[in-house]
Design a protein around this motif. Structure first.
Motif, PDB file in Angstrom:
ATOM      1  N   ASP A 167       0.808  -1.221   0.000  1.00  0.00           N
ATOM      2  CA  ASP A 167       0.000   0.000   0.000  1.00  0.00           C
ATOM      3  C   ASP A 167       0.840   1.269   0.000  1.00  0.00           C
ATOM      4  O   ASP A 167       0.326   2.349  -0.314  1.00  0.00           O
ATOM      5  CB  ASP A 167      -0.926   0.013   1.225  1.00  0.00           C
ATOM      6  N   ARG A 168       2.107   1.178   0.352  1.00  0.00           N
ATOM      7  CA  ARG A 168       2.947   2.374   0.415  1.00  0.00           C
ATOM      8  C   ARG A 168       3.584   2.717  -0.932  1.00  0.00           C
ATOM      9  O   ARG A 168       4.291   3.712  -1.039  1.00  0.00           O
ATOM     10  CB  ARG A 168       4.003   2.204   1.508  1.00  0.00           C
ATOM     11  N   PHE A 169       3.355   1.893  -1.928  1.00  0.00           N
ATOM     12  CA  PHE A 169       3.842   2.208  -3.274  1.00  0.00           C
ATOM     13  C   PHE A 169       2.788   3.021  -4.010  1.00  0.00           C
ATOM     14  O   PHE A 169       1.614   2.630  -4.069  1.00  0.00           O
ATOM     15  CB  PHE A 169       4.161   0.931  -4.045  1.00  0.00           C
ATOM     16  N   GLY A 170       3.201   4.158  -4.562  1.00  0.00           N
ATOM     17  CA  GLY A 170       2.267   5.003  -5.281  1.00  0.00           C
ATOM     18  C   GLY A 170       1.904   4.467  -6.647  1.00  0.00           C
ATOM     19  O   GLY A 170       0.849   4.808  -7.206  1.00  0.00           O
ATOM     20  N   PHE A 171       2.781   3.636  -7.222  1.00  0.00           N
ATOM     21  CA  PHE A 171       2.509   3.060  -8.538  1.00  0.00           C
ATOM     22  C   PHE A 171       3.004   1.623  -8.561  1.00  0.00           C
ATOM     23  O   PHE A 171       4.120   1.324  -8.127  1.00  0.00           O
ATOM     24  CB  PHE A 171       3.209   3.852  -9.637  1.00  0.00           C
ATOM     25  N   THR A 172       2.163   0.734  -9.047  1.00  0.00           N
ATOM     26  CA  THR A 172       2.519  -0.680  -9.173  1.00  0.00           C
ATOM     27  C   THR A 172       2.382  -1.092 -10.628  1.00  0.00           C
ATOM     28  O   THR A 172       1.320  -0.900 -11.239  1.00  0.00           O
ATOM     29  CB  THR A 172       1.616  -1.567  -8.304  1.00  0.00           C
ATOM     30  N   GLY A 173       3.444  -1.639 -11.190  1.00  0.00           N
ATOM     31  CA  GLY A 173       3.423  -2.079 -12.585  1.00  0.00           C
ATOM     32  C   GLY A 173       3.819  -3.540 -12.702  1.00  0.00           C
ATOM     33  O   GLY A 173       4.708  -4.000 -11.971  1.00  0.00           O
ATOM     34  N   HIS A 174       3.161  -4.255 -13.581  1.00  0.00           N
ATOM     35  CA  HIS A 174       3.469  -5.670 -13.794  1.00  0.00           C
ATOM     36  C   HIS A 174       4.054  -5.870 -15.179  1.00  0.00           C
ATOM     37  O   HIS A 174       3.518  -5.352 -16.169  1.00  0.00           O
ATOM     38  CB  HIS A 174       2.217  -6.539 -13.644  1.00  0.00           C
ATOM     39  N   LEU A 175       5.158  -6.598 -15.264  1.00  0.00           N
ATOM     40  CA  LEU A 175       5.790  -6.902 -16.549  1.00  0.00           C
ATOM     41  C   LEU A 175       5.325  -8.273 -17.019  1.00  0.00           C
ATOM     42  O   LEU A 175       5.401  -9.257 -16.265  1.00  0.00           O
ATOM     43  CB  LEU A 175       7.313  -6.885 -16.433  1.00  0.00           C
ATOM     44  N   ASP A 176       4.840  -8.338 -18.257  1.00  0.00           N
ATOM     45  CA  ASP A 176       4.357  -9.590 -18.836  1.00  0.00           C
ATOM     46  C   ASP A 176       5.434 -10.222 -19.713  1.00  0.00           C
ATOM     47  O   ASP A 176       6.336  -9.533 -20.216  1.00  0.00           O
ATOM     48  CB  ASP A 176       3.116  -9.327 -19.684  1.00  0.00           C
ATOM     49  N   LEU A 177       5.316 -11.523 -19.908  1.00  0.00           N
ATOM     50  CA  LEU A 177       6.219 -12.211 -20.823  1.00  0.00           C
ATOM     51  C   LEU A 177       6.071 -11.631 -22.230  1.00  0.00           C
ATOM     52  O   LEU A 177       4.990 -11.189 -22.628  1.00  0.00           O
ATOM     53  CB  LEU A 177       5.913 -13.712 -20.839  1.00  0.00           C
ATOM     54  N   TYR A 178       7.159 -11.642 -22.989  1.00  0.00           N
ATOM     55  CA  TYR A 178       7.201 -11.039 -24.317  1.00  0.00           C
ATOM     56  C   TYR A 178       6.660 -11.988 -25.376  1.00  0.00           C
ATOM     57  O   TYR A 178       6.808 -13.213 -25.281  1.00  0.00           O
ATOM     58  CB  TYR A 178       8.633 -10.656 -24.674  1.00  0.00           C
ATOM     59  N   GLU A 179       6.068 -11.403 -26.394  1.00  0.00           N
ATOM     60  CA  GLU A 179       5.676 -12.164 -27.575  1.00  0.00           C
ATOM     61  C   GLU A 179       6.921 -12.378 -28.459  1.00  0.00           C
ATOM     62  O   GLU A 179       7.871 -11.579 -28.403  1.00  0.00           O
ATOM     63  CB  GLU A 179       4.615 -11.408 -28.375  1.00  0.00           C
ATOM     64  N   PRO A 180       6.924 -13.445 -29.278  1.00  0.00           N
ATOM     65  CA  PRO A 180       8.092 -13.696 -30.139  1.00  0.00           C
ATOM     66  C   PRO A 180       8.484 -12.502 -31.011  1.00  0.00           C
ATOM     67  O   PRO A 180       9.680 -12.225 -31.181  1.00  0.00           O
ATOM     68  CB  PRO A 180       7.641 -14.893 -30.994  1.00  0.00           C
ATOM     69  N   LYS A 181       7.510 -11.777 -31.550  1.00  0.00           N
ATOM     70  CA  LYS A 181       7.830 -10.625 -32.400  1.00  0.00           C
ATOM     71  C   LYS A 181       8.557  -9.540 -31.611  1.00  0.00           C
ATOM     72  O   LYS A 181       9.471  -8.873 -32.126  1.00  0.00           O
ATOM     73  CB  LYS A 181       6.554 -10.048 -33.026  1.00  0.00           C
ATOM     74  N   GLU A 182       8.168  -9.343 -30.352  1.00  0.00           N
ATOM     75  CA  GLU A 182       8.851  -8.366 -29.508  1.00  0.00           C
ATOM     76  C   GLU A 182      10.277  -8.817 -29.212  1.00  0.00           C
ATOM     77  O   GLU A 182      11.214  -8.009 -29.207  1.00  0.00           O
ATOM     78  CB  GLU A 182       8.086  -8.162 -28.202  1.00  0.00           C
ATOM     79  N   LEU A 183      10.443 -10.116 -28.988  1.00  0.00           N
ATOM     80  CA  LEU A 183      11.785 -10.641 -28.732  1.00  0.00           C
ATOM     81  C   LEU A 183      12.675 -10.497 -29.958  1.00  0.00           C
ATOM     82  O   LEU A 183      13.882 -10.281 -29.836  1.00  0.00           O
ATOM     83  CB  LEU A 183      11.707 -12.111 -28.298  1.00  0.00           C
ATOM     84  N   GLU A 184      12.093 -10.616 -31.143  1.00  0.00           N
ATOM     85  CA  GLU A 184      12.884 -10.404 -32.358  1.00  0.00           C
ATOM     86  C   GLU A 184      13.406  -8.971 -32.410  1.00  0.00           C
ATOM     87  O   GLU A 184      14.565  -8.738 -32.797  1.00  0.00           O
ATOM     88  CB  GLU A 184      12.038 -10.713 -33.597  1.00  0.00           C
ATOM     89  N   GLN A 185      12.583  -8.003 -31.992  1.00  0.00           N
ATOM     90  CA  GLN A 185      13.051  -6.618 -31.940  1.00  0.00           C
ATOM     91  C   GLN A 185      14.194  -6.473 -30.939  1.00  0.00           C
ATOM     92  O   GLN A 185      15.177  -5.777 -31.200  1.00  0.00           O
ATOM     93  CB  GLN A 185      11.901  -5.692 -31.536  1.00  0.00           C
ATOM     94  N   VAL A 186      14.060  -7.125 -29.792  1.00  0.00           N
ATOM     95  CA  VAL A 186      15.129  -7.095 -28.783  1.00  0.00           C
ATOM     96  C   VAL A 186      16.411  -7.675 -29.369  1.00  0.00           C
ATOM     97  O   VAL A 186      17.505  -7.123 -29.201  1.00  0.00           O
ATOM     98  CB  VAL A 186      14.707  -7.895 -27.533  1.00  0.00           C
ATOM     99  N   LEU A 187      16.278  -8.784 -30.080  1.00  0.00           N
ATOM    100  CA  LEU A 187      17.446  -9.453 -30.654  1.00  0.00           C
ATOM    101  C   LEU A 187      18.134  -8.601 -31.719  1.00  0.00           C
ATOM    102  O   LEU A 187      19.370  -8.525 -31.767  1.00  0.00           O
ATOM    103  CB  LEU A 187      17.042 -10.804 -31.237  1.00  0.00           C
ATOM    104  N   PHE A 188      17.351  -7.955 -32.584  1.00  0.00           N
ATOM    105  CA  PHE A 188      17.964  -7.115 -33.620  1.00  0.00           C
ATOM    106  C   PHE A 188      18.679  -5.921 -32.989  1.00  0.00           C
ATOM    107  O   PHE A 188      19.757  -5.517 -33.444  1.00  0.00           O
ATOM    108  CB  PHE A 188      16.910  -6.651 -34.617  1.00  0.00           C
ATOM    109  N   ARG A 189      18.098  -5.344 -31.935  1.00  0.00           N
ATOM    110  CA  ARG A 189      18.776  -4.246 -31.250  1.00  0.00           C
ATOM    111  C   ARG A 189      20.090  -4.714 -30.641  1.00  0.00           C
ATOM    112  O   ARG A 189      21.135  -4.080 -30.791  1.00  0.00           O
ATOM    113  CB  ARG A 189      17.874  -3.669 -30.147  1.00  0.00           C
TER     114      ARG A 189
END
Length: 347
Positions: A167-189
């Motif tokens: 409750d003391r965190f003003g913002f909570t964010g959740h990271l989801d697993l990546y889709e293959p197309k997103e991972l391809e972008q990561v790999l090219f970078r």
């Protein structure tokens, strides 16, 4: 086992591949937009950003985002972790050295010891810690005022965080697993930063075996690069990636040696289960925690293993993936024969 020098080189490479800003960060679009709003608003007010909690599986970028928060706010980043904070005094020493506006990254915050956790409550909410001087009836608490700072907590187990801390965190964010197309972008970078000649089919092959995790994708890219430079013409094509990952024991859906060992032991030695976690760990000659925290999460997500009230059970997909036929007495011969519970921790 990796030597100290090799491990340091790996860490240096991982650090070099980290994006430096939200604009460079690939994937997690909704979370990036939300974080951008939080940081822009804080800068506009000339104040520290609210405390931020980042949750999600390992390797998705929680540490990277903490570094980006500090960079975007133009302030220093201080790093600690839950296992390193075992006493309230440990936390008090860290907090007393924080300057105004600093970002304090608290990795594995769910593993913080309870006395330190309670001290964290007042530090986050009131920017104050009470330092206890002396022992017994003569002990006194001296309040120590802290400058405003931003705590960025990271956890893979949100459910283990007490409600008062969440409750003391003003913002909570959740990271989801990546889709293959997103991972391809990561790999090219990453390939551009590492000067690797990565072709489209090579990127697809690596992305498909990366478990939806950028950290794994980058690690596999470096191993495929090694293979391509030593045994090929340094060009990472689909065929080269498949051959290289076969050498490094990563199969077509991303299972590595440990994952397959767990599935083989479950199916071959125990007829598909149910079998207790401790017994399964002994069968593969690994620590119980290694099986539970390293191998099991992906096997469950991939639908190859299930946790039941009586133990771990191989699913039909596990038998099929191993090229084995499930015996007549194996679990999951029909739907609904076993009740599944994610919070079971049997002997």
């Amino acid at each position: 086992m990796m030597s100290g020098g090799a491990a340091a080189d790996e860490r240096a490479l991982e650090a070099a591949l980290r994006p430096r800003s939200l604009a460079e960060f690939i994937g997690q679009e909704r979370l990036r937009e939300q974080l951008s709003l939080v940081l822009d608003a804080a800068r506009g007010r000339g104040r520290s950003a609210d405390h931020i909690l980042l949750s999600g599986p390992p390797g998705l970028g929680k540490t990277t985002l903490a570094m980006i928060v500090a960079t975007e706010m133009g302030v220093p980043l201080r790093i600690t972790s839950g296992p390193a904070i075992q006493h309230a005094g440990d936390l008090a020493a860290i907090l007393s050295s924080v300057s105004e506006g600093d970002v304090l990254f608290f990795d594995e915050i769910h593993r913080t010891a309870r006395p330190a956790e309670e001290l964290l409550y007042t530090a986050m909410e009131d920017f104050r810690v009470d330092v206890v001087v002396g022992k017994g009836p003569g002990a006194t608490a001296i309040p120590l005022e802290l400058p405003p700072f931003t705590l960025v907590g990271a956890t893979t187990r949100t459910g283990l965080l007490p409600g008062p801390l969440r409750d003391r965190f003003g913002f909570t964010g959740h990271l989801d697993l990546y889709e293959p197309k997103e991972l391809e972008q990561v790999l090219f970078r990453s390939a551009g930063l590492l000067d690797v000649d990565l072709r489209d089919d090579g990127a697809r092959e690596i992305a498909g075996r990366s478990r939806g995790t950028p950290r794994i994708a980058n690690r596999l890219l470096r191993r495929v690069r090694d293979f391509a430079e030593v045994r090929a013409d340094a060009v990472v094509t689909g065929d080269i990636a498949r051959t290289a990952l076969r050498v490094f024991e990563v199969d077509e859906i991303g299972l590595d040696r440990l994952d397959r060992a767990v599935l083989l032991a479950l199916c071959k030695n125990f007829g598909g289960g149910p079998v207790g976690l401790g017994t399964l760990a002994v069968a593969v000659a690994e620590e119980r925690e290694t099986v539970e925290e390293v191998a099991e999460p992906f096997l469950v997500r991939a639908g190859l293993l299930a946790r039941t009230p009586r133990g771990r059970v191989a699913t039909p997909a596990a038998w099929s993936h191993l090229g084995m036929v499930a015996p007549a007495q194996a679990p999951f011969r029909g739907h609904g024969e076993l009740d599944l519970f994610d919070n079971v921790d049997e002997a």
